[in-house]
Scaffold this motif. Structure first.
Motif, PDB file in Angstrom:
ATOM      1  N   ILE A 220       0.890  -1.170   0.000  1.00  0.00           N
ATOM      2  CA  ILE A 220       0.000   0.000   0.000  1.00  0.00           C
ATOM      3  C   ILE A 220       0.917   1.206   0.000  1.00  0.00           C
ATOM      4  O   ILE A 220       1.664   1.411   0.961  1.00  0.00           O
ATOM      5  CB  ILE A 220      -0.930   0.030   1.221  1.00  0.00           C
ATOM      6  N   ILE A 226      -1.324   6.575   0.337  1.00  0.00           N
ATOM      7  CA  ILE A 226      -2.081   5.476   0.942  1.00  0.00           C
ATOM      8  C   ILE A 226      -3.230   5.042   0.022  1.00  0.00           C
ATOM      9  O   ILE A 226      -4.404   5.071   0.380  1.00  0.00           O
ATOM     10  CB  ILE A 226      -2.577   5.851   2.362  1.00  0.00           C
ATOM     11  N   VAL A 228      -4.966   2.178  -1.346  1.00  0.00           N
ATOM     12  CA  VAL A 228      -5.157   0.741  -1.164  1.00  0.00           C
ATOM     13  C   VAL A 228      -5.471   0.131  -2.528  1.00  0.00           C
ATOM     14  O   VAL A 228      -6.425   0.542  -3.192  1.00  0.00           O
ATOM     15  CB  VAL A 228      -6.293   0.453  -0.167  1.00  0.00           C
ATOM     16  N   ALA A 255       4.187  -0.009   5.526  1.00  0.00           N
ATOM     17  CA  ALA A 255       2.917  -0.697   5.777  1.00  0.00           C
ATOM     18  C   ALA A 255       3.051  -1.879   6.719  1.00  0.00           C
ATOM     19  O   ALA A 255       2.045  -2.367   7.240  1.00  0.00           O
ATOM     20  CB  ALA A 255       2.316  -1.172   4.451  1.00  0.00           C
ATOM     21  N   ARG A 259       0.764  -1.807  10.895  1.00  0.00           N
ATOM     22  CA  ARG A 259       0.225  -0.512  10.451  1.00  0.00           C
ATOM     23  C   ARG A 259      -1.144  -0.672   9.799  1.00  0.00           C
ATOM     24  O   ARG A 259      -2.005   0.200   9.949  1.00  0.00           O
ATOM     25  CB  ARG A 259       1.232   0.125   9.486  1.00  0.00           C
ATOM     26  N   THR A 260      -1.370  -1.755   9.071  1.00  0.00           N
ATOM     27  CA  THR A 260      -2.640  -1.942   8.350  1.00  0.00           C
ATOM     28  C   THR A 260      -3.630  -2.830   9.103  1.00  0.00           C
ATOM     29  O   THR A 260      -4.663  -3.194   8.559  1.00  0.00           O
ATOM     30  CB  THR A 260      -2.386  -2.573   6.968  1.00  0.00           C
ATOM     31  N   ALA A 265       0.953  -5.918   5.242  1.00  0.00           N
ATOM     32  CA  ALA A 265      -0.167  -5.571   4.373  1.00  0.00           C
ATOM     33  C   ALA A 265      -0.418  -6.648   3.331  1.00  0.00           C
ATOM     34  O   ALA A 265      -1.548  -6.812   2.865  1.00  0.00           O
ATOM     35  CB  ALA A 265       0.097  -4.225   3.689  1.00  0.00           C
ATOM     36  N   PHE A 370      -3.647   3.553   8.988  1.00  0.00           N
ATOM     37  CA  PHE A 370      -2.969   3.953   7.752  1.00  0.00           C
ATOM     38  C   PHE A 370      -3.998   4.598   6.843  1.00  0.00           C
ATOM     39  O   PHE A 370      -4.596   3.939   5.991  1.00  0.00           O
ATOM     40  CB  PHE A 370      -2.370   2.697   7.110  1.00  0.00           C
TER      41      PHE A 370
END
Length: 451
Positions: A220, A226, A228, A255, A259-260, A265, A370
């Motif tokens: 990401i 950011i 997605v 990421a 964080r996600t 991620a 995020f």
């Protein structure tokens, strides 16, 4: 900790900084760095005693906040036991950090090459891919950032590359999916995904598949906005790489590590790359550390053939001890789950509600801890709040927004026409709501520049 004002010390810190510190990405005489007196959890404060809620997580790396006592203690204990040792030896902290990371990486990414940060992780991932395939070229996306060293900054797809791009790095850029500002005239995520994959495969065809060593993507994209990726995109890139024998490199420097709302991620998309870079959240930035997680096939390339690369501080014991403690804290305190829950239940709904009330917000996007708000002058035309790569007077609306956020006690993460919401992954709900209220105040200033 309660901030204790000490303006005299602050003035001395500021004077020494201005006399001797050369800051990155800056015109040295045009900046005015804040002198920071301390930090704890999700906050930091200056020498005047003003406290800020950090919605930047440093540079998106303090995933467990500042000064977590267990990680601080682990660094202290490691320093007392063995402060440093050369990378050619087996050291307990290094071995345990590698084991804990490999337990969490997807697929067979079980070998860990340690670096000092994210940029040199990218450098080594690309070197491994080129040696593994015997091919020279690397493909990467516009709207990306992969680091400030020579190869990494050339792989980068945003304006930070321009000053260092000598057009000789063997890098070809392509458009990755981003429906809000689609380069493919798409109207749905399905169209954006299909057309982006077609564009990528066409680029490969015209560059020559047999010349391409690797495709490098942020799972990401971080500072680029950011964005997605739509369902199916990363799986489609994986298929394209398999079809042409290209190494698939995922950049999880920003990421990764909770964080996600997942350890990585890549887990959101059920995809396994051949190489995966990491840094930042691996030990919350307490001591510099990064690395490359390596698949079995690429590791086998160097089983009897020396890998021609290394770093003096690869797997530094202090950094690895911090990583071990950070991963243990994240697992035992449910930090990854906290990021997922608060992202879904608090941040996402609150940002969408802000978007309804503020005409300066064109789009809300993100997951976990995020998130980004795309700021615009006009929602209908999607004209950006400031021009691409704006500076000086042209950047006045973003500067005004940033000043308003800081005045409200929120330290924002801004890049071009976006503000990011990237607090520590263990942030509390009350802290989030405090920060979102300050963001509400700042967006009212951005609204003044809308049409």
């Amino acid at each position: 900790m309660t901030p204790q004002p000490d303006p005299e010390v602050g003035a001395a810190v500021k004077a020494a900084d201005r006399a001797h510190v050369f800051h990155s990405w800056s015109a040295q005489e045009l900046i005015d760095p804040l002198a920071v007196a301390g930090a704890e959890g999700s906050y930091f404060w200056d020498y005047d005693g003003k406290r800020y809620l950090d919605f930047t997580s440093g540079l998106v790396y303090t995933n467990i906040g500042y000064q977590h006592p267990r990680v601080v203690a682990a660094i202290q204990e490691q320093a007392a036991r063995m402060t440093t040792f050369a990378p050619a030896f087996a050291v307990e902290a290094r071995s345990e950090a590698a084991r804990l990371i490999a337990e969490r990486t997807p697929g067979d990414l079980d070998k860990i090459f340690f670096t000092n940060g994210g940029a040199d992780a990218i450098e080594h991932a690309v070197r491994m891919a080129r040696l593994h395939t015997g091919r020279p070229k690397v493909l990467s996306a516009y709207r990306s950032y992969h680091g400030g060293t020579q190869q990494a900054v050339n792989i980068t797809g945003d304006p930070r590359r321009w000053a260092s791009d000598g057009a000789a790095a063997g890098v070809v850029h392509f458009w990755a999916p981003f429906l809000y500002r689609s380069r493919f005239y798409a109207e749905t995520e399905e169209q954006e995904c299909a057309r982006a994959l077609e564009h990528l495969e066409t680029t490969i065809a015209f560059e020559g598949p047999a010349t391409i060593a690797a495709i490098v993507l942020e799972t990401i994209p971080g500072t680029a906005g950011i964005m997605v990726p739509p369902p199916g995109y990363l799986a489609g890139v994986r298929e394209i790489c398999d079809k042409y024998g290209i190494v698939f490199v995922l950049d999880e420097v920003m990421a990764g590590f909770g964080r996600t709302g997942e350890w990585f991620a890549a887990d959101l998309f059920d995809v396994t790359p051949d190489l995966m870079t990491f840094a930042k959240g691996v030990n919350s930035g307490y001591v510099p550390l990064g690395g490359v997680a390596i698949s079995g096939a690429i590791a086998e390339t160097f089983a009897k053939r020396p890998y021609p690369g290394g770093l003096t501080y690869s797997g530094h014991p202090l950094a690895c001890a911090a990583a071990v403690a950070t991963i243990q804290v994240m697992a035992e305190e449910g930090v990854v789950e906290n990021a997922a829950r608060l992202g879904a239940d608090v941040v996402g709904p609150a940002l969408r509600e802000l978007a309804e009330r503020h005409p300066s917000v064109g789009e809300v996007r993100g997951v976990g801890m995020f998130w980004a708000l795309e700021l615009v002058r006009n929602r209908e035309t999607r004209e950006p709040l400031v021009p691409y790569n704006a500076a000086g007077a042209a950047n006045a609306p973003m500067a005004a927004f940033g000043s308003a956020a800081k005045a409200a006690g929120l330290w924002p993460f801004m890049n071009m026409n976006r503000t990011h919401v990237v607090p520590p992954c263990n942030v509390g709900e009350a802290e989030l709501k405090e920060g979102l209220a300050a963001l509400d105040t700042a967006l009212a200033v951005a609204d003044e520049y809308t049409e």
